[in-house]
Design an enzyme around this catalytic site. Structure first.
Site, PDB file in Angstrom:
ATOM      1  N   GLU A 171       0.737  -1.030   0.356  1.00 14.49           N
ATOM      2  CA  GLU A 171      -0.311  -0.083  -0.477  1.00 14.49           C
ATOM      3  C   GLU A 171       0.994   1.055   0.019  1.00 14.49           C
ATOM      4  OE1 GLU A 171      -2.506  -0.220   3.429  1.00 14.49           O
ATOM      5  OE2 GLU A 171      -3.912  -1.552   2.221  1.00 14.49           O
ATOM      6  N   GLU A 283      -5.838  -8.957  -0.456  1.00 16.15           N
ATOM      7  CA  GLU A 283      -6.376  -8.218   0.990  1.00 16.15           C
ATOM      8  C   GLU A 283      -7.459  -8.062   0.789  1.00 16.15           C
ATOM      9  OE1 GLU A 283      -4.612  -5.330   3.835  1.00 16.15           O
ATOM     10  OE2 GLU A 283      -2.602  -5.729   3.711  1.00 16.15           O
TER      11      GLU A 283
HETATM   12  O1  AHR Z   1      -4.769  -5.980   6.965  1.00 18.13           O
HETATM   13  C1  AHR Z   1      -5.055  -5.131   7.708  1.00 18.13           C
HETATM   14  C2  AHR Z   1      -4.053  -3.696   7.095  1.00 18.13           C
HETATM   15  O2  AHR Z   1      -4.767  -3.396   6.380  1.00 18.13           O
HETATM   16  C3  AHR Z   1      -2.598  -3.803   6.269  1.00 18.13           C
HETATM   17  O3  AHR Z   1      -1.972  -3.728   7.539  1.00 18.13           O
HETATM   18  C4  AHR Z   1      -3.052  -2.804   5.783  1.00 18.13           C
HETATM   19  O4  AHR Z   1      -1.769  -3.633   4.504  1.00 18.13           O
HETATM   20  C5  AHR Z   1      -4.102  -2.577   5.552  1.00 18.13           C
HETATM   21  O5  AHR Z   1      -4.536  -1.265   4.953  1.00 18.13           O
END
Ligand code: AHR
Length: 498
Positions: A171, A283
């Site tokens: 990110e 994610e």
């Molecule tokens: O999964 C939790 C968080 O969400 C992770 O650390 C990040 O990549 C995202 O913002």
């Protein structure tokens, strides 16, 4: 009466089992107190929680991403290898914590081996250098007589770990990320990292850091990294208290995939890129309750209800429908932090979302079929789009939504067929005719239903099975079958067809 049409000739493509990947981050109690708890009577002598291992195994995780997440952008991997008691304890600035470094690269690899997952390492592109990322690849995969490969041997691992998947930062677009960058700056930096990592081990596969799939960031990063990456990542978290908004927001993942697929296709065409670039949805989850600064300190221990389990099942149907481009996905996360498994010092329980994850991992077959659903629909009013943290997902325009959401997978070699149907109706069951388009069912039906008293139902240490799986066999045969899908439920129907 609804109708669900399946045709064995209408094949979408092969389903990559890596969509059942998962993710562990140094965040709250995901690792320490989750999968790893030294000195606990529930752990083995190495510190791995055996009860957690037993709960993880049925999720059949094919790929496990680590160490972050936001955490990775301040993580120096060298802190986490070598004699455990000599490892430095550091400030952890992503989640306002301290990092003991007692769980590091070799502990992670061992965990992957124990659960049968392939490791996926995301490198630090925040405070980390290109040298450091290169050295990490060489430490893990090197076979030569170099100091990094020899350091791994010295640490008790004569054979290379063979880590195939490497993420180019996490990110990097976000202001919350340590060392965040503009898209243009990210491209420049990622190219330098990629070059030395690939030269160290040309067999590795690189995941470029995408955003939500549809942003300018995605377009610029794809344009800049297409020649060198194998995957482009997407992250998406949805959810809110209104049940219908909660379950329908999962369809945002499909819109992200559609737009991102078009971006990928455009870049591959204009740059004449011969190698495939797939989407790594690395994610994804429902996450909206524990997002304040205080929760970050506490470790985002979201408690999931039945509505969330149906949202998760809807995501999985979407990945199956888009199996041609989504070849890898990582659920965020595995234990305690926004997770299906919730531990205490003395035990664990399975949250509602555990059940769809487990059922899809177990019953999804090799070939996705194009399912036609005709049935009741629901229009989501646009004024229900805003969630408790002010986020709007703008999914109302994707509607009207079918209340029954279905995916089907088939194994041509064995004739097994799995139909997964999420009935998102909060109140009503829906009777449907399942039409097999000329094929016939032979030898009965195995039904696994996930439901509970209402969409707000949760599991807990005291009542771990309020939402659980009910399994039963039913005798059926013929070219159609009727099934009454219970209100607010997921039904996974497994059958033999001919
Ligand atoms: O999964 C939790 C968080 O969400 C992770 O650390 C990040 O990549 C995202 O913002």
């Amino acid at each position: 009466m609804a109708r669900i049409g399946i045709d064995l000739h209408r094949r979408i493509g092969s389903v990559d089992r890596r969509i059942f990947g998962n993710f562990i981050e140094h965040l709250g109690r995901c690792i320490y107190g989750g999968i790893f708890e030294e000195g606990s009577s529930l752990s083995d002598p190495r510190g791995y929680r055996l009860d957690v291992l037993e709960a993880v195994r049925p999720l059949r995780v094919p790929v496990l991403r680590w160490p972050g997440g936001n955490f990775v952008s301040g993580y120096h991997w060298l802190d986490g290898v070598g004699p455990v008691d000599a490892r430095p304890r550091r400030s952890e600035l992503a989640w306002y914590a301290e990092e003991s470094n007692r769980f590091g690269t070799n502990e992670f690899i061992e965990y992957c081996r124990r659960i049968g997952a392939e490791p996926y390492i995301c490198v630090n592109m925040g405070t980390g250098s290109m040298d450091e990322a290169q050295a990490w690849v060489e430490y893990c995969n090197g076979t030569g007589n170099t100091s990094w490969a020899n350091l791994r041997r010295q640490h008790g691992h004569p054979e290379p770990h063979g880590v195939r998947y490497w993420g180019l930062g996490n990110e990097m677009y976000g202001g919350w990320q340590i060392g965040s960058l503009s898209a243009e700056d990210y491209v420049k930096k990622a190219r330098t990292f990629a070059l030395v990592m690939k030269r160290t081990d040309p067999t590795i596969e690189l995941i470029g850091c995408g955003h939500n799939g549809w942003s300018d960031w995605d377009a610029i990063v794809l344009e800049g990294l297409a020649p060198i990456v194998d995957y482009h990542s997407i992250h998406l978290y949805t959810g809110q208290p209104d049940h219908y908004a909660n379950v329908f927001q999962s369809h945002q993942a499909e819109r992200a995939v559609r737009i991102c697929s078009a971006l990928i296709e455009q870049v591959r065409l204009t740059q004449r890129i011969a190698h495939p670039i797939h989407i790594a949805f690395d994610e994804w989850n429902v996450w909206y309750r524990t997002r304040s600064h205080e929760d970050r300190v506490g470790g985002v221990e979201e408690r999931y209800n039945l509505s969330d389990a149906l949202a998760v099942a809807t995501y999985l149907n979407g990945f199956i429908r888009n199996c041609r481009t989504v070849r890898l996905a990582n659920f965020a996360q595995l234990v305690n932090a926004i997770a299906p498994i919730f531990t205490s010092a003395t035990g664990l329980f399975r949250q509602t979302i555990y059940h769809p994850l487990r059922l899809y991992a177990e019953h999804t077959l090799s070939t996705a079929l194009d399912v036609q659903v005709d049935g009741p629909t629901y229009d989501l009013p646009a004024d229900r789009e805003q969630d408790v943290i002010g986020r709007v997902h703008h999914v109302a325009d994707l509607g009207p939504f079918s209340l029954l959401d279905a995916s089907a997978t088939w194994d041509p070699a064995t004739g097994q067929l799995t139909l997964a149907v999420v009935n998102r109706d909060r109140e009503r069951s829906h009777l449907a005719t399942i039409d097999l388009g000329g094929a016939t069912v032979t030898g009965g039906l195995l039904v696994s239903d996930v439901t509970g008293p209402d969409v707000g139902a949760v599991n807990s240490f005291e009542r771990p099975d309020v939402v659980c799986v009910q399994e039963r066999r039913r005798e059926v045969g013929g070219a159609t079958l009727d099934y009454d899908f219970p209100a607010h439920s997921l039904s996974v129907l497994r059958m033999q067809v001919r």
